[in-house]
Design a protein around this motif. Structure first.
Motif, short mmCIF file in Angstrom:
data_model
loop_
_atom_site.label_atom_id
_atom_site.label_comp_id
_atom_site.label_asym_id
_atom_site.label_seq_id
_atom_site.Cartn_x
_atom_site.Cartn_y
_atom_site.Cartn_z
N ARG A 1 -7.68 -12.37 27.90
CA ARG A 1 -7.95 -11.61 26.69
C ARG A 1 -6.68 -11.36 25.90
O ARG A 1 -5.60 -11.22 26.46
N ALA A 2 -6.83 -11.28 24.58
CA ALA A 2 -5.72 -10.95 23.70
C ALA A 2 -6.24 -10.09 22.56
O ALA A 2 -7.29 -10.38 21.99
N GLU A 3 -5.53 -9.02 22.25
CA GLU A 3 -5.88 -8.14 21.14
C GLU A 3 -4.65 -7.99 20.25
O GLU A 3 -3.54 -7.84 20.76
N VAL A 4 -4.86 -8.03 18.94
CA VAL A 4 -3.75 -7.90 17.99
C VAL A 4 -4.09 -6.79 17.01
O VAL A 4 -5.21 -6.73 16.49
N LEU A 5 -3.13 -5.91 16.76
CA LEU A 5 -3.30 -4.83 15.79
C LEU A 5 -2.10 -4.85 14.86
O LEU A 5 -0.96 -4.82 15.30
N VAL A 6 -2.36 -4.92 13.56
CA VAL A 6 -1.30 -4.98 12.56
C VAL A 6 -1.35 -3.71 11.71
O VAL A 6 -2.42 -3.27 11.29
N SER A 7 -0.18 -3.13 11.48
CA SER A 7 -0.08 -1.96 10.62
C SER A 7 0.98 -2.22 9.56
O SER A 7 2.10 -2.61 9.88
N ARG B 1 10.64 -3.10 -3.11
CA ARG B 1 10.04 -4.08 -2.20
C ARG B 1 8.61 -4.34 -2.62
O ARG B 1 7.89 -3.44 -3.04
N THR B 2 8.19 -5.59 -2.46
CA THR B 2 6.82 -5.95 -2.83
C THR B 2 5.85 -5.67 -1.69
O THR B 2 4.67 -5.44 -1.92
N THR B 3 6.34 -5.70 -0.44
CA THR B 3 5.49 -5.42 0.71
C THR B 3 6.18 -4.43 1.63
O THR B 3 7.40 -4.32 1.66
N GLY B 4 5.38 -3.69 2.41
CA GLY B 4 5.92 -2.71 3.33
C GLY B 4 6.25 -3.31 4.68
O GLY B 4 5.98 -4.48 4.96
N GLY C 1 6.17 -14.13 15.42
CA GLY C 1 7.02 -13.75 14.29
C GLY C 1 6.84 -14.69 13.11
O GLY C 1 6.77 -14.27 11.96
N GLN C 2 6.75 -15.98 13.41
CA GLN C 2 6.53 -16.97 12.34
C GLN C 2 5.13 -16.87 11.77
O GLN C 2 4.93 -16.96 10.56
N ALA C 3 4.14 -16.67 12.65
CA ALA C 3 2.75 -16.60 12.19
C ALA C 3 2.53 -15.42 11.26
O ALA C 3 1.76 -15.52 10.30
N CYS C 4 3.19 -14.31 11.53
CA CYS C 4 3.00 -13.08 10.73
C CYS C 4 4.12 -12.86 9.73
O CYS C 4 4.18 -11.79 9.10
N ALA C 5 4.99 -13.85 9.57
CA ALA C 5 6.07 -13.78 8.58
C ALA C 5 6.90 -12.51 8.72
O ALA C 5 7.14 -11.79 7.75
N LEU C 6 7.33 -12.22 9.96
CA LEU C 6 8.13 -11.02 10.20
C LEU C 6 9.55 -11.22 9.69
O LEU C 6 10.13 -12.30 9.82
N GLU C 7 10.11 -10.15 9.13
CA GLU C 7 11.47 -10.19 8.61
C GLU C 7 12.27 -9.04 9.21
O GLU C 7 11.90 -7.87 9.06
N GLU C 8 13.36 -9.38 9.87
CA GLU C 8 14.18 -8.36 10.51
C GLU C 8 14.78 -7.41 9.48
O GLU C 8 14.86 -6.20 9.70
N GLY C 9 15.18 -7.94 8.33
CA GLY C 9 15.79 -7.11 7.30
C GLY C 9 14.85 -6.07 6.71
O GLY C 9 15.30 -5.05 6.18
N ARG C 10 13.57 -6.30 6.80
CA ARG C 10 12.58 -5.36 6.27
C ARG C 10 12.26 -4.28 7.29
O ARG C 10 11.60 -3.29 6.99
#
Length: 199
Positions: free
Chosen positions: A110-116, A124-127, A153-162
């Motif tokens: 099983r896998a569950e993902v929660l995005v906030s 900034r254009t996104t939070g 990280g690539q799939a969700c376009a994560l940015e360390e600087g943000r």
């Protein structure tokens, strides 16, 4: 309870409910499957149907509810707000992460993902994005684990600087029902043997 309440309407075959994260307080995301394609209620009908949620203790206010069909199209509310747009983006990122994870899962893992998503700060254009992933400890092969952070990280376009964050938690695996029955039978036999030896 929310799903069962909605499934009482004859036009709804199945309702799936996911409580929204704490950043979207007292909310829920509902996916509806109609009894027939042409029977899907419109936004006005859904507004009346969601009034019945008030009958359920601790149910979310309908102002904080999003309703989608099984294809991911938003049915309710039918107008755009900052809050609903943010939740739509969260749902899209959750699905993207699951598309990456599912081919990696072993068997019935099983896998569950929660995005906030936090509200965007000035300039900034996104939070900031926070991705929480729950996996059974045997859900993915050991050889894949070191690469999970990079893939997600690539799939969700994560940015360390943000200030984006990714949390991966491994939960104890579910035991097979047959194995549990066998274990229970073994303990029962041992208990009977112990009683026989005592008497």
């Amino acid at each position: 309870m929310l799903a069962r309440q909605l499934e009482q309407f004859s036009c709804i075959r199945q309702a799936r409910v996911q409580l929204a994260p704490q950043s979207w307080q007292s909310g829920a995301v509902i996916v509806l499957e109609p009894a027939r394609p042409e029977a899907m209620p419109d936004a006005a009908a859904l507004d009346r149907m969601l009034d019945t949620l008030a009958l359920i203790p601790d149910a979310p206010d309908k102002r904080h509810v999003l309703v989608f069909d099984t294809e991911g199209r938003r049915l309710y509310p039918d107008h755009e707000t900052d809050e609903t747009a943010r939740r739509e983006q969260e749902v899209a990122l959750e699905r993207q992460a699951l598309r990456v994870l599912r081919p990696l899962l072993d068997g019935n893992g099983r896998a569950e993902v929660l995005v906030s998503l936090d509200e965007a700060e000035k300039g900034r254009t996104t939070g900031r994005r926070t991705i929480s992933v729950l996996l059974e400890e045997n859900a993915v092969p050991e050889t894949v684990r070191p690469h999970l952070e990079s893939l997600l990280g690539q799939a969700c376009a994560l940015e360390e600087g943000r200030g984006d964050a990714l949390r991966i938690c491994f939960l104890p695996a579910r035991r097979n029902a047959a194995a549990l029955r066998g274990l229970a039978l073994t303990f029962a036999v041992l208990a009977l043997a112990g009683m026989a030896a005592f008497f």
